[in-house]
Design a protein around this motif. Structure first.
Motif, mmCIF file in Angstrom:
data_model
loop_
_atom_site.group_PDB
_atom_site.id
_atom_site.type_symbol
_atom_site.label_atom_id
_atom_site.label_comp_id
_atom_site.label_asym_id
_atom_site.label_seq_id
_atom_site.Cartn_x
_atom_site.Cartn_y
_atom_site.Cartn_z
ATOM 1 N N GLU A 20 47.041 84.364 48.958
ATOM 2 C CA GLU A 20 46.132 83.239 48.715
ATOM 3 C C GLU A 20 45.802 82.519 50.020
ATOM 4 O O GLU A 20 44.656 82.124 50.251
ATOM 5 N N LYS A 21 46.787 82.385 50.894
ATOM 6 C CA LYS A 21 46.564 81.721 52.184
ATOM 7 C C LYS A 21 45.520 82.469 53.010
ATOM 8 O O LYS A 21 44.654 81.849 53.646
ATOM 9 N N PHE A 71 43.037 84.241 51.854
ATOM 10 C CA PHE A 71 41.727 83.961 51.257
ATOM 11 C C PHE A 71 41.246 82.559 51.617
ATOM 12 O O PHE A 71 40.065 82.353 51.886
ATOM 13 N N ARG A 72 42.140 81.605 51.643
ATOM 14 C CA ARG A 72 41.741 80.225 51.956
ATOM 15 C C ARG A 72 41.425 80.058 53.446
ATOM 16 O O ARG A 72 40.450 79.397 53.795
ATOM 17 N N LEU A 73 42.223 80.651 54.318
ATOM 18 C CA LEU A 73 41.981 80.538 55.765
ATOM 19 C C LEU A 73 40.659 81.174 56.178
ATOM 20 O O LEU A 73 40.004 80.706 57.112
ATOM 21 N N ARG A 81 38.113 81.336 54.197
ATOM 22 C CA ARG A 81 37.109 80.694 53.344
ATOM 23 C C ARG A 81 36.564 81.638 52.268
ATOM 24 O O ARG A 81 35.519 81.383 51.685
ATOM 25 N N ASP A 128 37.876 81.911 49.522
ATOM 26 C CA ASP A 128 38.074 81.202 48.256
ATOM 27 C C ASP A 128 36.782 80.533 47.797
ATOM 28 O O ASP A 128 36.681 80.091 46.651
ATOM 29 N N THR A 129 35.788 80.479 48.680
ATOM 30 C CA THR A 129 34.476 79.965 48.290
ATOM 31 C C THR A 129 33.580 81.096 47.764
ATOM 32 O O THR A 129 32.540 80.828 47.164
ATOM 33 N N LEU A 153 39.502 82.163 42.310
ATOM 34 C CA LEU A 153 40.906 82.528 42.380
ATOM 35 C C LEU A 153 41.644 81.874 41.213
ATOM 36 O O LEU A 153 41.482 80.671 40.978
#
Length: 112
Positions: free
Chosen positions: A85-86, A88-90, A92, A94-95, A99
């Motif tokens: 997940e990190k 995907f978030r780092l 971006r 997650d946009t 998720l």
């Protein structure tokens, strides 16, 4: 890479049966995803519960799989371990993807 797939009323769930998606398996992953998702449901959930590690090649393979689905189909991700997940978030991503903490969350009626 082993992928398993089940289809519910309107959703196809593809489960990754590996603990990593990295450069060594990215090409095989894309090919297997294309084969599993071909002509499937409008919504595809990629169950990443077993995946504990992903690198940039793995991330690129998932993005490529989303593009292979086309504009009329959607790829959501479920069951991401904290490290995955990190990533995907780092990046971006997650946009780009929805998720979900668990597959059950992704399959709940409120998630459609």
């Amino acid at each position: 890479m082993a992928l398993t797939s089940i289809t519910t009323d309107t959703t196809q769930v593809i489960k990754v049966q590996s603990d990593r998606i990295d450069a060594a398996m990215a090409i095989q992953f894309k090919e297997d995803m294309r084969n599993e998702a071909e002509g499937g449901s409008a919504r595809v959930i990629l169950d990443l519960t077993s995946v504990e590690f992903i690198d940039s090649s793995g991330l690129g393979a998932i993005v490529a799989s989303m593009k292979q689905l086309g504009h009329d189909r959607r790829l959501d991700l479920a069951g991401l371990h904290p490290f995955v997940e990190k990533v995907f978030r780092l990046t971006r991503m997650d946009t780009v993807f929805k998720l979900y903490p668990t597959l059950d969350d992704a399959l709940s009626p409120a998630s459609d």
